[in-house]
Motif scaffolding. Sequence first.
Motif, PDB file in Angstrom:
ATOM      1  N   VAL A  48      47.687  36.485  34.210  1.00 14.61           N
ATOM      2  CA  VAL A  48      48.207  36.396  32.507  1.00 14.61           C
ATOM      3  C   VAL A  48      49.441  37.118  32.591  1.00 14.61           C
ATOM      4  N   LEU A  49      49.466  38.287  32.949  1.00 13.00           N
ATOM      5  CA  LEU A  49      50.732  38.332  32.888  1.00 13.00           C
ATOM      6  C   LEU A  49      52.108  37.700  33.707  1.00 13.00           C
ATOM      7  N   ALA A  50      51.838  37.661  35.049  1.00 14.93           N
ATOM      8  CA  ALA A  50      52.178  37.319  35.441  1.00 14.93           C
ATOM      9  C   ALA A  50      52.873  35.778  35.567  1.00 14.93           C
ATOM     10  N   ILE A  51      51.994  35.099  34.808  1.00 18.25           N
ATOM     11  CA  ILE A  51      51.530  33.893  34.050  1.00 18.25           C
ATOM     12  C   ILE A  51      52.986  33.353  32.696  1.00 18.25           C
ATOM     13  N   ALA A  52      52.495  34.109  32.164  1.00 15.15           N
ATOM     14  CA  ALA A  52      53.705  35.210  30.873  1.00 15.15           C
ATOM     15  C   ALA A  52      55.173  34.876  31.492  1.00 15.15           C
ATOM     16  N   ALA A  53      54.891  35.492  32.474  1.00 17.65           N
ATOM     17  CA  ALA A  53      56.604  36.030  32.560  1.00 17.65           C
ATOM     18  C   ALA A  53      57.349  35.259  33.530  1.00 17.65           C
ATOM     19  N   PHE A  54      57.016  34.894  34.343  1.00 19.02           N
ATOM     20  CA  PHE A  54      57.096  33.823  34.868  1.00 19.02           C
ATOM     21  C   PHE A  54      57.208  32.579  34.748  1.00 19.02           C
ATOM     22  N   ALA A  55      56.115  31.847  34.049  1.00 21.43           N
ATOM     23  CA  ALA A  55      56.073  30.146  33.088  1.00 21.43           C
ATOM     24  C   ALA A  55      56.110  30.293  32.267  1.00 21.43           C
ATOM     25  N   GLY A  56      56.784  31.630  31.336  1.00 19.40           N
ATOM     26  CA  GLY A  56      57.209  31.199  29.628  1.00 19.40           C
ATOM     27  C   GLY A  56      55.595  30.704  29.193  1.00 19.40           C
ATOM     28  N   LEU A  57      54.526  30.922  29.488  1.00 17.63           N
ATOM     29  CA  LEU A  57      53.229  30.607  28.592  1.00 17.63           C
ATOM     30  C   LEU A  57      53.243  31.390  27.473  1.00 17.63           C
ATOM     31  N   ARG A  58      53.474  30.664  26.320  1.00 15.65           N
ATOM     32  CA  ARG A  58      52.807  31.593  25.416  1.00 15.65           C
ATOM     33  C   ARG A  58      51.722  32.328  25.230  1.00 15.65           C
ATOM     34  N   THR A  59      50.640  33.501  24.624  1.00 16.65           N
ATOM     35  CA  THR A  59      49.516  33.726  24.813  1.00 16.65           C
ATOM     36  C   THR A  59      48.394  32.667  24.456  1.00 16.65           C
ATOM     37  N   SER A  60      48.233  32.060  23.451  1.00 14.75           N
ATOM     38  CA  SER A  60      47.676  31.231  22.979  1.00 14.75           C
ATOM     39  C   SER A  60      47.358  30.211  24.168  1.00 14.75           C
ATOM     40  N   GLU A  61      48.629  29.765  24.373  1.00 15.51           N
ATOM     41  CA  GLU A  61      48.000  28.568  25.620  1.00 15.51           C
ATOM     42  C   GLU A  61      47.541  29.394  26.700  1.00 15.51           C
ATOM     43  N   ILE A  62      47.806  30.709  26.810  1.00 19.68           N
ATOM     44  CA  ILE A  62      47.225  31.582  28.087  1.00 19.68           C
ATOM     45  C   ILE A  62      45.499  31.768  27.791  1.00 19.68           C
ATOM     46  N   LEU A  63      45.684  31.437  26.177  1.00 20.73           N
ATOM     47  CA  LEU A  63      43.791  31.870  25.915  1.00 20.73           C
ATOM     48  C   LEU A  63      43.483  30.516  26.396  1.00 20.73           C
ATOM     49  N   ALA A  64      44.090  30.002  26.368  1.00 20.74           N
ATOM     50  CA  ALA A  64      43.044  27.852  26.760  1.00 20.74           C
ATOM     51  C   ALA A  64      43.320  28.103  27.918  1.00 20.74           C
ATOM     52  N   LEU A  65      43.469  28.305  28.690  1.00 17.38           N
ATOM     53  CA  LEU A  65      44.640  28.185  29.804  1.00 17.38           C
ATOM     54  C   LEU A  65      43.020  28.335  30.740  1.00 17.38           C
ATOM     55  N   LYS A 120      38.731  34.338  19.156  1.00 15.71           N
ATOM     56  CA  LYS A 120      38.902  35.827  18.546  1.00 15.71           C
ATOM     57  C   LYS A 120      39.135  37.099  19.491  1.00 15.71           C
ATOM     58  N   LYS A 121      37.574  37.233  19.333  1.00 13.22           N
ATOM     59  CA  LYS A 121      37.014  37.485  21.337  1.00 13.22           C
ATOM     60  C   LYS A 121      37.697  37.754  22.079  1.00 13.22           C
ATOM     61  N   ARG A 122      38.475  36.741  22.917  1.00 19.57           N
ATOM     62  CA  ARG A 122      39.319  36.821  23.781  1.00 19.57           C
ATOM     63  C   ARG A 122      40.692  37.021  23.403  1.00 19.57           C
ATOM     64  N   GLU A 123      41.083  36.901  21.833  1.00 18.34           N
ATOM     65  CA  GLU A 123      41.925  37.266  21.549  1.00 18.34           C
ATOM     66  C   GLU A 123      43.027  38.899  21.620  1.00 18.34           C
ATOM     67  N   ARG A 124      41.740  39.145  21.307  1.00 18.25           N
ATOM     68  CA  ARG A 124      40.998  41.071  20.798  1.00 18.25           C
ATOM     69  C   ARG A 124      41.616  41.720  22.459  1.00 18.25           C
ATOM     70  N   THR A 125      40.942  41.449  23.034  1.00 20.18           N
ATOM     71  CA  THR A 125      40.295  41.957  24.347  1.00 20.18           C
ATOM     72  C   THR A 125      42.175  41.688  24.984  1.00 20.18           C
ATOM     73  N   MET A 126      43.097  40.828  25.338  1.00 24.66           N
ATOM     74  CA  MET A 126      43.725  40.279  25.698  1.00 24.66           C
ATOM     75  C   MET A 126      45.128  41.626  25.053  1.00 24.66           C
ATOM     76  N   THR A 127      44.863  41.511  23.314  1.00 20.10           N
ATOM     77  CA  THR A 127      46.032  42.460  23.375  1.00 20.10           C
ATOM     78  C   THR A 127      45.478  44.111  23.859  1.00 20.10           C
ATOM     79  N   ALA A 128      44.164  44.282  23.866  1.00 15.29           N
ATOM     80  CA  ALA A 128      43.595  45.871  24.665  1.00 15.29           C
ATOM     81  C   ALA A 128      44.202  45.205  25.654  1.00 15.29           C
ATOM     82  N   ALA A 129      44.532  44.723  26.415  1.00 10.05           N
ATOM     83  CA  ALA A 129      44.973  44.167  27.715  1.00 10.05           C
ATOM     84  C   ALA A 129      46.251  44.901  27.635  1.00 10.05           C
TER      85      ALA A 129
END
Length: 177
Positions: A48-65, A120-129
């Motif tokens: 998740v971290l690598a995709i966000a940093a090096f491909a520029g995806l939004r958190t919402s896009e990664i949550l659905a990826l 919602k649960k996925r979003e909360r767990t990603m925020t925690a991570a």
Amino acid sequence: SRGYIPRGTNPVAGTQTFNRKREEAVQVWTPEELGRLLAAADDTFLPVLAIAAFAGLRTSEILALDWRDVRLPERTIKVVHRKARCAGTRLAPIPDNLVAWLSPLANKIGPVWPRGVDWKKRERTMTAAQNATAEAAGLLPWRHNGLRHAFCTYRVAATQDVPRTALEAGNSVSTIF
């Protein structure tokens, strides 16, 4: 001019106004800080971290990826329109460094972020991570959209091509800067 609103009236006159402060300055993670985040991330959060940093995806896009959308051989990530905030499907490029980070961690199928059954649960767990990783790296607080902003900033610096970066990130050119 088409008669949809009676002349002499203002349909928004009674609506609530918002006195919201302007957004804070855009914050990006530096390369040194990103290195610390990558070193502190667990194997579930690392893709998740690598995709966000090096491909520029939004958190919402990664949550659905799904991993089926991460096409390492073609070096693209397919972000379909119903998973993206933009109108159409786009292909985000996978640069060399992202291939190196994802290759040992990629799955054939399943969600890229596997924690939580509903949105919602996925979003909360990603925020925690995110917060746990930033804390482990000594970089609290987590910078909202900091990875995406860093991607856009460093990609434009590398390519000198704002329109191309905007397309890769799923933005219009005006929203990059």
